[in-house]
Design a protein around this motif. Sequence first.
Motif, mmCIF file in Angstrom:
data_model
loop_
_atom_site.group_PDB
_atom_site.id
_atom_site.type_symbol
_atom_site.label_atom_id
_atom_site.label_comp_id
_atom_site.label_asym_id
_atom_site.label_seq_id
_atom_site.Cartn_x
_atom_site.Cartn_y
_atom_site.Cartn_z
ATOM 1 N N VAL A 212 0.821 -1.216 0.000
ATOM 2 C CA VAL A 212 0.000 0.000 0.000
ATOM 3 C C VAL A 212 0.854 1.266 0.000
ATOM 4 C CG1 VAL A 212 -1.873 -1.167 1.203
ATOM 5 C CG2 VAL A 212 -0.179 0.086 2.524
ATOM 6 N N GLU A 213 2.199 1.124 0.051
ATOM 7 C CA GLU A 213 3.049 2.301 0.203
ATOM 8 C C GLU A 213 3.019 3.236 -0.996
ATOM 9 O OE1 GLU A 213 5.321 -0.968 -1.713
ATOM 10 O OE2 GLU A 213 4.227 -0.841 0.187
ATOM 11 N N ASP A 214 2.921 2.674 -2.204
ATOM 12 C CA ASP A 214 3.009 3.503 -3.403
ATOM 13 C C ASP A 214 1.678 3.628 -4.141
ATOM 14 O OD1 ASP A 214 5.732 3.898 -3.014
ATOM 15 O OD2 ASP A 214 6.224 2.014 -4.020
ATOM 16 N N SER A 215 0.633 3.172 -3.524
ATOM 17 C CA SER A 215 -0.656 3.184 -4.206
ATOM 18 C C SER A 215 -1.581 4.215 -3.566
ATOM 19 C CB SER A 215 -1.306 1.786 -4.142
ATOM 20 O OG SER A 215 -2.586 1.828 -4.715
ATOM 21 N N ALA A 216 -1.879 5.266 -4.339
ATOM 22 C CA ALA A 216 -2.768 6.309 -3.816
ATOM 23 C C ALA A 216 -4.211 5.835 -3.788
ATOM 24 C CB ALA A 216 -2.644 7.561 -4.682
ATOM 25 N N ASN A 217 -4.507 4.788 -4.522
ATOM 26 C CA ASN A 217 -5.901 4.338 -4.642
ATOM 27 C C ASN A 217 -6.139 2.998 -3.953
ATOM 28 O OD1 ASN A 217 -6.547 6.575 -6.354
ATOM 29 N ND2 ASN A 217 -5.592 5.479 -8.073
ATOM 30 N N TRP A 218 -5.320 2.672 -2.948
ATOM 31 C CA TRP A 218 -5.479 1.352 -2.356
ATOM 32 C C TRP A 218 -6.830 1.187 -1.657
ATOM 33 C CZ3 TRP A 218 -6.374 0.676 2.805
ATOM 34 C CH2 TRP A 218 -5.956 1.664 3.690
ATOM 35 N N ARG A 219 -7.385 2.269 -1.156
ATOM 36 C CA ARG A 219 -8.690 2.151 -0.491
ATOM 37 C C ARG A 219 -9.786 1.795 -1.505
ATOM 38 N NH1 ARG A 219 -6.166 6.050 2.554
ATOM 39 N NH2 ARG A 219 -6.233 5.711 4.825
ATOM 40 N N SER A 220 -9.738 2.428 -2.671
ATOM 41 C CA SER A 220 -10.748 2.117 -3.687
ATOM 42 C C SER A 220 -10.566 0.687 -4.200
ATOM 43 C CB SER A 220 -10.677 3.106 -4.850
ATOM 44 O OG SER A 220 -9.412 3.061 -5.478
ATOM 45 N N LEU A 221 -9.304 0.213 -4.304
ATOM 46 C CA LEU A 221 -9.063 -1.160 -4.726
ATOM 47 C C LEU A 221 -9.573 -2.138 -3.671
ATOM 48 C CD1 LEU A 221 -7.871 -3.151 -6.743
ATOM 49 C CD2 LEU A 221 -5.682 -2.947 -5.568
ATOM 50 N N MET A 222 -9.367 -1.813 -2.409
ATOM 51 C CA MET A 222 -9.865 -2.673 -1.347
ATOM 52 C C MET A 222 -11.389 -2.751 -1.388
ATOM 53 S SD MET A 222 -8.995 -2.634 2.750
ATOM 54 C CE MET A 222 -9.864 -1.110 3.124
ATOM 55 N N GLU A 223 -12.027 -1.623 -1.633
ATOM 56 C CA GLU A 223 -13.489 -1.613 -1.733
ATOM 57 C C GLU A 223 -13.968 -2.434 -2.929
ATOM 58 O OE1 GLU A 223 -14.428 2.494 -1.895
ATOM 59 O OE2 GLU A 223 -14.004 2.867 0.239
ATOM 60 N N GLU A 224 -13.221 -2.375 -4.038
ATOM 61 C CA GLU A 224 -13.597 -3.186 -5.198
ATOM 62 C C GLU A 224 -13.425 -4.668 -4.886
ATOM 63 O OE1 GLU A 224 -12.497 -3.864 -9.930
ATOM 64 O OE2 GLU A 224 -11.570 -2.212 -8.808
ATOM 65 N N ASN A 225 -12.351 -5.017 -4.191
ATOM 66 C CA ASN A 225 -12.156 -6.416 -3.788
ATOM 67 C C ASN A 225 -13.301 -6.892 -2.898
ATOM 68 O OD1 ASN A 225 -9.722 -7.084 -5.082
ATOM 69 N ND2 ASN A 225 -8.505 -6.087 -3.490
ATOM 70 N N GLN A 226 -13.689 -6.046 -1.954
ATOM 71 C CA GLN A 226 -14.782 -6.407 -1.054
ATOM 72 C C GLN A 226 -16.092 -6.562 -1.819
ATOM 73 O OE1 GLN A 226 -14.287 -3.086 1.590
ATOM 74 N NE2 GLN A 226 -13.101 -4.273 3.084
ATOM 75 N N ALA A 227 -16.306 -5.694 -2.817
ATOM 76 C CA ALA A 227 -17.525 -5.783 -3.623
ATOM 77 C C ALA A 227 -17.547 -7.079 -4.436
ATOM 78 C CB ALA A 227 -17.631 -4.574 -4.545
ATOM 79 N N ARG A 228 -16.402 -7.445 -5.004
ATOM 80 C CA ARG A 228 -16.334 -8.699 -5.769
ATOM 81 C C ARG A 228 -16.573 -9.907 -4.873
ATOM 82 N NH1 ARG A 228 -11.908 -8.703 -10.630
ATOM 83 N NH2 ARG A 228 -12.437 -6.679 -11.553
ATOM 84 N N LEU A 229 -16.003 -9.864 -3.679
ATOM 85 C CA LEU A 229 -16.214 -10.956 -2.729
ATOM 86 C C LEU A 229 -17.685 -11.048 -2.348
ATOM 87 C CD1 LEU A 229 -15.105 -13.117 -0.764
ATOM 88 C CD2 LEU A 229 -14.739 -11.263 0.901
ATOM 89 N N ARG A 230 -18.321 -9.905 -2.105
ATOM 90 C CA ARG A 230 -19.732 -9.894 -1.719
ATOM 91 C C ARG A 230 -20.605 -10.448 -2.838
ATOM 92 N NH1 ARG A 230 -19.428 -5.364 0.325
ATOM 93 N NH2 ARG A 230 -19.875 -4.104 -1.517
ATOM 94 N N THR A 231 -20.326 -10.064 -4.087
ATOM 95 C CA THR A 231 -21.090 -10.578 -5.226
ATOM 96 C C THR A 231 -20.928 -12.088 -5.352
ATOM 97 O OG1 THR A 231 -20.861 -8.490 -6.413
ATOM 98 C CG2 THR A 231 -21.378 -10.452 -7.724
ATOM 99 N N PHE A 232 -19.680 -12.560 -5.210
ATOM 100 C CA PHE A 232 -19.403 -13.994 -5.311
ATOM 101 C C PHE A 232 -20.167 -14.771 -4.241
ATOM 102 C CE2 PHE A 232 -16.915 -17.644 -3.858
ATOM 103 C CZ PHE A 232 -16.775 -18.380 -5.038
ATOM 104 N N VAL A 233 -20.111 -14.299 -2.996
ATOM 105 C CA VAL A 233 -20.782 -14.994 -1.893
ATOM 106 C C VAL A 233 -22.295 -14.994 -2.091
ATOM 107 C CG1 VAL A 233 -21.300 -14.895 0.577
ATOM 108 C CG2 VAL A 233 -18.942 -14.617 -0.218
ATOM 109 N N ASN A 234 -22.857 -13.840 -2.469
ATOM 110 C CA ASN A 234 -24.306 -13.756 -2.653
ATOM 111 C C ASN A 234 -24.793 -14.687 -3.759
ATOM 112 O OD1 ASN A 234 -24.481 -11.846 -0.627
ATOM 113 N ND2 ASN A 234 -24.431 -10.096 -2.025
ATOM 114 N N GLU A 235 -24.035 -14.755 -4.864
ATOM 115 C CA GLU A 235 -24.424 -15.643 -5.965
ATOM 116 C C GLU A 235 -24.321 -17.103 -5.544
ATOM 117 O OE1 GLU A 235 -21.891 -14.557 -9.175
ATOM 118 O OE2 GLU A 235 -23.065 -12.781 -9.742
ATOM 119 N N ALA A 236 -23.256 -17.453 -4.814
ATOM 120 C CA ALA A 236 -23.074 -18.836 -4.374
ATOM 121 C C ALA A 236 -24.163 -19.253 -3.398
ATOM 122 C CB ALA A 236 -21.699 -19.005 -3.740
ATOM 123 N N VAL A 237 -24.539 -18.341 -2.487
ATOM 124 C CA VAL A 237 -25.581 -18.661 -1.500
ATOM 125 C C VAL A 237 -26.951 -18.739 -2.177
ATOM 126 C CG1 VAL A 237 -26.786 -17.795 0.535
ATOM 127 C CG2 VAL A 237 -24.281 -17.723 0.433
#
Length: 635
Positions: A212-237
């Motif tokens: 995360v040291e050189d990434s100004a957008n790491w928070r937005s990337l983390m949010e995108e990762n969380q969104a992808r995980l949420r979509t995957f879990v919801n579809e699987a359930v």
Amino acid sequence: MTTPDQNGPVARLLRYANEVHSLASRCGRADLAEVLAACAARWKDECTDIVVAGAQKRGKSRLLNTLVGHPDLVPVDADVATNCFLSLRRGPKLAAVVHRSTENGPVQTPITIESIPDYASMRGDAGKRRDVVSVDITLDNPLLDGLRLLDTPGVDSLTVGHRQVTVAMLQRADALLFTLSAQDQPVLRHELEFLAEAAERVQAIAFVLTKVEDSANWRSLMEENQARLRTFVNEAVAENPARAVTLNPLLSAPWIPVSSKLAEAAEAKRREGRQERADALRARSGMDVLERHLRGFAEGRDSARGATVVAAALSVLGSLATGAKDDVAVGSDDEGDITARLAEVEAGLERLTELAAKRRAGAVANTFLGREVAGIVAARVAEVRQPYENAISTLKKQEQIDRYMAELPLSVQRSLEAIWSQIVYDVEMLSRTTLDAFARDLGLDPVDLEADRRMLPNLSQVQVRGDMAAGAPESVDMVRDVLPSASIGLSLGGFAATLLGPVGFILVAPAIGAAIFMGRRSMEKVQRNQAALRSALRDQFSLVSREMTLDLERMVATWRVNVEQVADESLMRRRKELESRRAELKAASARSAEDRRKARQSGQDRITAIDTLTKRGHELRKELATAVAALGGGV
């Protein structure tokens, strides 16, 4: 291990597991009681196992090095070798031991710290890493007190064996750290699928976002990762609601942003005596938060392990409930109850008959796997051969050909070694897809392809040579070689005669003719050697293709036989269980009315006990999930 609070969830869990174990024993199901006993056996292990997993290039190895304070300890930018994992635990000194599994049993060999990459990484010596199961590293670091960190192969490595090793490691894990990078692409589908498998085996999971040291957008990337995980879990359930129990906790797992680079910079400043700057960099690195979470895992391992015990207990209760309901049906005054249970069994047997037919049809289809191997090998080997053939066309002088031929055997050997991993990967993916579909059609779990020791076939025969007669005396063809050269020499000699007179003709014509003659012979020699080299290459690569194909066909045949054997055993076991259940139902229905009444009462009592225990199990699971989520002080 400290004695748990008698009123706390862990103590209640142990009492709960004992009650389920006793119930299984009273019901005559020693097999189910043994399952629960085996699951609870790990309670005696006082070292918390934390598996660190993730795809390649996600910063996993550098993270481990930073945590233990040794920047060059674990190989960075080189994936952990197939069928191998690295274990880091506390010990009196920095040392490493290689563990091998050989035909004569396990072998342990001390090695130097500097040689760890040779035995444990894909960039190491293939001979040294052969049969290596693990490399155990000890070092005196307080962080590892009661902790064991397990570095695993990347879940997207070149072989399916890599992924399988990592999944297998989760069977012994108390917690999982899954790494993603702030300087790389968001979480991918195969990583999400791995996480779904992991969630079935371990409840304590934390996501670590590295770099995360050189990434100004790491928070937005983390949010995108969380969104992808949420979509995957919801579809699987949505597709299978039963998976909610294991998948939903992924959505509440903590995310910890860290920077190994900043942590290393902090240590450098500390050595320079710049304490305030070091503290600031350390705080920004996020390592203190991660370490606190790791200590939380160590201190709360009972809660993490408890989730596995509860899951096993609930599975045992489900199996016991089937037998209890059969007894209730047998003792029912309504004949339709036992008829319905028998009909359920008969339907199950009919499904097994249909599955047996599918198994036979699938086995026939599986036989074609071996034939597809040859096509994969041929295509990949052709990719390797083509650049060599292209290079041959650029060789215009004999000395270039001689130099090329001297380097060619070793170059070809290295090219084949490089392409071998990709060939194995292609064959494994084809086999996995086909055999997974075969297993799924029969109601089995996905297959586990054991290719972890698949070595490149012995290619010591790689000996590519050009025209072996190139240095031998050559015959002269008057029509092909001499006449054209003489004709051109005479023509140019006549031109020289007009300028220099007869002397010019006598001197120039023979010289020009000889030069043209030698040039033609040299060019033709080069062309013959080029043609010979191409022919030798084709012959050699054809031989290599046959050896590779034969080796891989054997591997695929072994997989196919093993999977089909597992299928046969599963079908047979299910048939025996249903036939035994049918026989028990029929025998029970022939008993006296008094005996059936007693069986009914016994069944109802067991169902009541099972329902009570099941409810308590779900409550305990929620409590343990809350306790696991709080590990590390709440990130």
